[in-house]
Scaffold this motif. Structure first.
Motif, short mmCIF file in Angstrom:
data_model
loop_
_atom_site.label_atom_id
_atom_site.label_comp_id
_atom_site.label_asym_id
_atom_site.label_seq_id
_atom_site.Cartn_x
_atom_site.Cartn_y
_atom_site.Cartn_z
N GLU A 183 0.84 -1.21 0.00
CA GLU A 183 0.00 0.00 0.00
C GLU A 183 0.87 1.25 0.00
OE1 GLU A 183 -3.24 0.43 -0.39
OE2 GLU A 183 -3.63 -1.72 -0.49
N ASN A 186 1.09 4.08 -3.02
CA ASN A 186 0.95 5.52 -2.80
C ASN A 186 2.16 6.28 -3.32
OD1 ASN A 186 -1.55 5.32 -1.60
ND2 ASN A 186 -0.77 5.46 0.49
N HIS A 193 1.70 8.99 -6.19
CA HIS A 193 1.78 10.40 -5.79
C HIS A 193 3.20 10.95 -5.81
CE1 HIS A 193 -2.37 10.01 -4.71
NE2 HIS A 193 -2.09 9.02 -3.88
N HIS A 251 3.23 14.73 0.21
CA HIS A 251 2.10 14.07 0.86
C HIS A 251 0.87 14.96 0.72
CE1 HIS A 251 -0.18 11.69 3.67
NE2 HIS A 251 -0.46 12.78 4.35
N GLY A 271 -5.28 3.47 1.49
CA GLY A 271 -3.91 2.96 1.62
C GLY A 271 -3.28 3.22 2.97
#
Length: 130
Positions: free
Chosen positions: A47, A51, A55, A87, A99
């Motif tokens: 997960e 991410n 991102h 983030h 996630g």
């Protein structure tokens, strides 16, 4: 329990996560971590990697994503997933945004460092059986 360390770095592309997860499985297997505990670690780290590659992009530049795993002699596994992205606070979507919640529910604890200049670092801690 023996100690060990794994360090990987790849471009933060969607295809990077799978081989990094496989390397982590091999690392955990070599350290004789029970399979049931491996599943939890791989789920959480998977997960975090998903991410990072989703991102971690900045425009057309694709930064690297790093995975570091360290197992100490006391059975504590620390896994870092580090990317060059920023983030983003969780935005509620009916089918998205689970996630980090999954990571938090599996890991014993986490540390999130989201320095805008250096990217995002997520450290996950897992207490493994001896």
């Amino acid at each position: 329990m023996v100690s060990g360390e794994l360090k990987l770095q790849r471009p933060a592309h969607v295809h990077a996560a799978k081989p990094m997860r496989h390397a982590l499985v091999a690392f955990l297997s070599a350290l004789e971590v029970p399979e049931v505990e491996q599943v939890d670690v791989i789920t959480a780290v998977g997960e975090a990697l998903a991410n990072a590659v989703e991102h971690g992009y900045r425009g057309s530049q694709i930064p690297d994503v790093s995975l570091r795993a360290r197992l100490d002699a006391n059975g504590t596994l620390a896994v870092d997933v580090i990317d060059g992205g920023r983030h983003k606070p969780v935005v509620q979507h009916i089918d998205r945004g689970f996630g980090l919640r999954i990571v938090r529910s599996i890991a014993q604890s986490i540390e999130l460092d989201a320095d805008e200049a250096d990217g995002t670092a997520l450290r996950m801690f897992f207490k493994l059986s001896a």
